[in-house]
Design an enzyme around this catalytic site. Structure first.
Site, PDB file in Angstrom:
ATOM      1  N   ASP A 107       3.043  -4.777   8.046  1.00 54.42           N
ATOM      2  CA  ASP A 107       1.841  -3.951   7.931  1.00 54.42           C
ATOM      3  C   ASP A 107       0.632  -4.892   8.008  1.00 54.42           C
ATOM      4  O   ASP A 107       0.322  -5.593   7.047  1.00 54.42           O
ATOM      5  CB  ASP A 107       1.888  -3.202   6.592  1.00 54.42           C
ATOM      6  CG  ASP A 107       0.597  -2.446   6.301  1.00 54.42           C
ATOM      7  OD1 ASP A 107      -0.338  -2.516   7.111  1.00 54.42           O
ATOM      8  OD2 ASP A 107       0.537  -1.788   5.237  1.00 54.42           O
ATOM      9  N   CYS A 150      -4.903   2.664  -3.574  1.00 54.63           N
ATOM     10  CA  CYS A 150      -3.677   3.161  -2.929  1.00 54.63           C
ATOM     11  C   CYS A 150      -2.535   2.157  -3.092  1.00 54.63           C
ATOM     12  O   CYS A 150      -1.722   1.965  -2.178  1.00 54.63           O
ATOM     13  CB  CYS A 150      -3.876   3.473  -1.450  1.00 54.63           C
ATOM     14  SG  CYS A 150      -5.053   4.778  -1.162  1.00 54.63           S
ATOM     15  N   GLN A 155      -4.553  -5.158   6.787  1.00 53.32           N
ATOM     16  CA  GLN A 155      -5.559  -6.030   6.162  1.00 53.32           C
ATOM     17  C   GLN A 155      -5.499  -7.451   6.723  1.00 53.32           C
ATOM     18  O   GLN A 155      -6.169  -8.335   6.189  1.00 53.32           O
ATOM     19  CB  GLN A 155      -5.361  -6.067   4.638  1.00 53.32           C
ATOM     20  CG  GLN A 155      -5.512  -4.743   3.949  1.00 53.32           C
ATOM     21  CD  GLN A 155      -6.955  -4.210   3.985  1.00 53.32           C
ATOM     22  OE1 GLN A 155      -7.905  -4.920   4.315  1.00 53.32           O
ATOM     23  NE2 GLN A 155      -7.121  -2.945   3.642  1.00 53.32           N
ATOM     24  N   HIS A 196       0.870  -1.180   0.000  1.00 57.88           N
ATOM     25  CA  HIS A 196       0.000   0.000   0.000  1.00 57.88           C
ATOM     26  C   HIS A 196       0.913   1.238   0.000  1.00 57.88           C
ATOM     27  O   HIS A 196       2.040   1.190   0.514  1.00 57.88           O
ATOM     28  CB  HIS A 196      -0.828  -0.052   1.289  1.00 57.88           C
ATOM     29  CG  HIS A 196      -1.877   0.997   1.445  1.00 57.88           C
ATOM     30  ND1 HIS A 196      -1.597   2.275   1.855  1.00 57.88           N
ATOM     31  CD2 HIS A 196      -3.216   0.948   1.263  1.00 57.88           C
ATOM     32  CE1 HIS A 196      -2.723   2.968   1.926  1.00 57.88           C
ATOM     33  NE2 HIS A 196      -3.725   2.188   1.572  1.00 57.88           N
ATOM     34  N   LYS A 217     -10.364  -0.643  10.376  1.00 55.92           N
ATOM     35  CA  LYS A 217     -10.476  -1.821   9.500  1.00 55.92           C
ATOM     36  C   LYS A 217     -10.839  -3.069  10.299  1.00 55.92           C
ATOM     37  O   LYS A 217     -11.017  -4.144   9.747  1.00 55.92           O
ATOM     38  CB  LYS A 217      -9.169  -2.025   8.724  1.00 55.92           C
ATOM     39  CG  LYS A 217      -8.878  -0.841   7.790  1.00 55.92           C
ATOM     40  CD  LYS A 217      -7.878  -1.176   6.751  1.00 55.92           C
ATOM     41  CE  LYS A 217      -7.304   0.054   6.074  1.00 55.92           C
ATOM     42  NZ  LYS A 217      -8.118   0.541   4.957  1.00 55.92           N
TER      43      LYS A 217
HETATM   44  N1  PLP Z   1      -1.692  -0.747   4.722  1.00 53.99           N
HETATM   45  C1  PLP Z   1      -2.644  -1.433   4.067  1.00 53.99           C
HETATM   46  C2  PLP Z   1      -2.342  -2.803   3.548  1.00 53.99           C
HETATM   47  C3  PLP Z   1      -3.902  -0.867   3.875  1.00 53.99           C
HETATM   48  O1  PLP Z   1      -4.846  -1.534   3.219  1.00 53.99           O
HETATM   49  C4  PLP Z   1      -4.145   0.441   4.383  1.00 53.99           C
HETATM   50  C5  PLP Z   1      -5.432   1.096   4.143  1.00 53.99           C
HETATM   51  O2  PLP Z   1      -6.139   0.792   3.189  1.00 53.99           O
HETATM   52  C6  PLP Z   1      -3.118   1.088   5.065  1.00 53.99           C
HETATM   53  C7  PLP Z   1      -1.910   0.472   5.212  1.00 53.99           C
HETATM   54  C8  PLP Z   1      -3.304   2.456   5.613  1.00 53.99           C
HETATM   55  O3  PLP Z   1      -4.264   2.441   6.633  1.00 53.99           O
HETATM   56  P1  PLP Z   1      -4.796   3.827   7.247  1.00 53.99           P
HETATM   57  O4  PLP Z   1      -5.239   4.663   6.097  1.00 53.99           O
HETATM   58  O5  PLP Z   1      -5.907   3.412   8.140  1.00 53.99           O
HETATM   59  O6  PLP Z   1      -3.635   4.426   7.986  1.00 53.99           O
END
Ligand code: PLP
Length: 402
Positions: A195, A359, A198, A122, A221
């Site tokens: 990370d 993203c 998800q 992401h 999430k």
């Molecule tokens: N990492 C992953 C894999 C994501 O799907 C997302 C959000 O879609 C993020 C990081 C970023 O999360 P946030 O926008 O809640 O900080």
């Protein structure tokens, strides 16, 4: 297995209609809906418990502090962290990654050092590393959307200062073998951030079993509020890190000559925190633990298998990402139809999916696409909703064939 009917009743928004049709919410990778106990925990905080934390000696301040710190204990238990002090509350996964980039990695960088990520990250796990004076190396993924593990291992060199990988890809649904990745990196003495944005909604996560040094996720999430998330960091590492932001609450004492920083994790929580968010996150964690992460994972595995079968039978639909292990999301394209049109037509039927680059523009570029449509699942979704999606997609195909 979960009793989906009973769980659905916990989510008031699932009873709403969109354009006169029952809501079919399949955009859970963007954000999940909230159960009543999370909404109530936030309401109760403002109606009965509101006060600032770590500051007062009065009843309300002590109560709010206790609720806030209890949520830390619950978050630590949720990830099987060894100590609640290993949990820092942040705005979300994005802020957690920025914190680690600036506070852990930046001070350790020497000239020409590298940070290794994968091609399926992401943007939140790409851009924070680009802001550092380091070389960004990218481990490739194959046509199925699996990480090419041998290549990843080869790319770990004496210059690799840090590894940052996603547990589950938001754009492809790929589940990465993070335990193996951590072993490979640690064999070369390289720390690893995972990370988990998800992953935590879909499977049990045990940071000590994974062996990772840092693990990040976002509350929204996993059925919690927006604007809150958690960073897990192994205690010795956290204790070695300078503050990320400064101000109130992250200090023990301040004078114009000398400021003494607070102990961890408070050193990383400058200013009045998102108290209602943290309390809401604690309630969300209680909720998923009550539903049972193994049961959630089994239910969602059934949904993923069912959706893969049903969607594959929609004419001119191609699933993007066919990794060996997937969780949470299915990306797809329809021949000759822009994903945004797919999303707009489905919306008229009350079906919410995500369309765009998610993203994760490098993932789109890897598959030669500008965008995909993505259906993503949560514990409250049903096979009937997937049938509704497939029927909607058949209508999209008809509209464009006419
Ligand atoms: N990492 C992953 C894999 C994501 O799907 C997302 C959000 O879609 C993020 C990081 C970023 O999360 P946030 O926008 O809640 O900080």
């Amino acid at each position: 297995m979960t009793d989906v009917g009973r769980l659905r009743a916990d989510f008031p928004i699932l009873r709403t209609e969109v354009r006169g049709k029952p809501l079919v919410y399949l955009d859970n990778a963007a954000t999940t809906q909230k159960p009543k106990i999370v909404i109530d925990a936030i309401g109760r905080y403002y109606e009965e418990q509101n006060s600032n934390v770590h500051r007062g000696v009065h009843h309300l301040s002590e109560l709010a502090t206790k609720l806030y710190e209890d949520a830390r204990v619950r978050t630590a238990r949720f990830l099987n962290a060894a100590d609640p002090r290993e949990i820092v509350f942040v705005r979300g996964a994005t802020e957690a990654i920025n914190l680690v980039a600036q506070s852990f990695v930046r001070p350790r960088l020497r000239s020409e050092d590298e940070v290794l990520v994968t091609h399926m990250e992401h943007h939140s796990n790409i851009v924070p590393w680009q802001l550092l004076p380091a070389v960004l190396r990218v481990a490739p993924i194959d046509d199925a959307g699996d990480l090419v593990l041998e290549k990843f291992e080869e790319m770990i060199s004496e210059r690799t200062r840090f590894v940052a990988v996603t547990h589950v890809s938001n754009a492809l649904g790929t589940v990465n073998p993070v335990k193996r990745i951590v072993e490979m990196a640690h064999a070369r003495g390289v720390p690893v951030l995972v990370d988990g944005a998800q992953a935590v909604p879909h499977m049990p996560v045990d940071v000590r079993d994974l062996g990772c040094d840092f693990y990040v996720f976002s509350g929204h999430k996993i059925y919690g509020p927006t604007g809150v998330g958690a960073l897990y960091a192994r205690l010795p590492l956290l204790e070695s890190m300078p503050p990320y932001q400064s101000g109130g609450d992250m200090i023990l004492s301040v004078s114009f000559e000398k400021t003494i920083f607070n102990h961890v994790p408070h050193r990383f929580e400058a200013g009045t925190p998102n108290i209602e968010g943290v309390i809401g996150l604690g309630a969300a964690i209680d909720y998923v633990r009550g539903a049972g992460l193994d049961a959630i994972a089994a239910h969602e595995r059934d949904l993923m298998d069912y959706a893969t079968g049903v969607l594959s039978r929609v004419k001119s639909l191609r699933i993007v990402g066919t990794a060996r292990e997937k969780a949470g999301a299915i990306s797809f394209v329809l021949d000759g139809v822009h994903p945004h049109d797919v999303g707009t037509i489905l919306d008229r039927e009350g079906i919410a999916i995500r369309t765009g680059h998610h993203c994760a523009q490098p993932v789109m570029e890897r598959f030669g696409l500008a965008a995909t449509a993505r259906a993503s699942f949560a514990l409250y979704n049903t096979r009937e909703e997937i049938d509704a999606l497939a029927a909607g997609l058949r209508r999209v195909v008809e509209v464009f064939r006419a």
